[in-house]
Scaffold this active site. Structure first.
Site, short mmCIF file in Angstrom:
data_model
loop_
_atom_site.label_atom_id
_atom_site.label_comp_id
_atom_site.label_asym_id
_atom_site.label_seq_id
_atom_site.Cartn_x
_atom_site.Cartn_y
_atom_site.Cartn_z
N GLY A 45 41.11 53.52 -50.93
CA GLY A 45 42.00 54.67 -51.05
C GLY A 45 42.88 54.51 -52.27
CB CYS A 46 46.27 55.76 -52.95
SG CYS A 46 47.57 55.62 -54.19
#
Length: 177
Positions: A10-11
């Site tokens: 993810g981020c």
């Protein structure tokens, strides 16, 4: 002697925020990998057309922390069952990925994923890709150490801080002193 392992969970702000706290991790760098564009910008990666994933490159001392331990953390701090998505972040740049630099890392990743699948640890199939690291480039300077520099930014408080807390509570033995 150090090794390098690259993870997409993810981020990269959130993933980096956790791994800078792991004992034996010497350096954490946010970046992009396994896409077609050479040295893409954040804006290009966000279009989803470069094929790149937002990742963190971990340089670690295997005498202090093993690849398996790094992956144990990885599978706790993100959802490996959602394709091209982590929470509200959607797109191929947020896919779950393990990008190895040694055959041993690949073997550990495949073994661990088979164990997790056999026990139905997540209740759904794991969609994490396991590939050799390819076409890596560092993210822009303003992405590096983002959580450390912006702990009260809304996204950091809502998403990154809970991941750091989950890591500390689950893996006290691995928290850097």
């Amino acid at each position: 002697m150090t090794e390098t392992l690259v993870l997409g969970g993810g981020c990269f702000w959130c993933t980096e925020a956790v791994y800078v706290k792991v004992r034996g991790v010497i350096d954490v760098e946010s970046g992009y990998c396994n896409g077609q564009t050479v040295a893409p910008t954040y804006e290009q990666v966000c279009t989803g057309r470069t094929g790149h994933n937002e990742v963190v490159k971990l340089v670690y001392d295997p005498a202090q922390v093993s690849a398996r331990e790094l992956l144990e953390v990885f599978f706790v701090i993100h959802d490996p069952t959602t394709l091209n998505r982590q929470g509200n972040d959607t797109g191929t740049q947020y896919r779950s990925g393990i990008y190895f630099t040694t055959p041993d890392q690949a073997e550990v990743a495949h073994t661990m994923m088979a164990e997790l699948a056999a026990t139905r640890a997540f209740g759904q199939p794991i969609v994490t890709e396991v590939l050799a690291l390819d076409n890596y480039s560092a993210a822009e300077d303003y992405h590096q150490d983002f959580f450390e520099r912006n702990p009260y930014q809304g996204y950091c408080m809502a998403v990154a801080a809970p991941k750091v807390l989950k890591f500390k509570n689950t893996f006290a033995r691995l928290v850097r002193e």
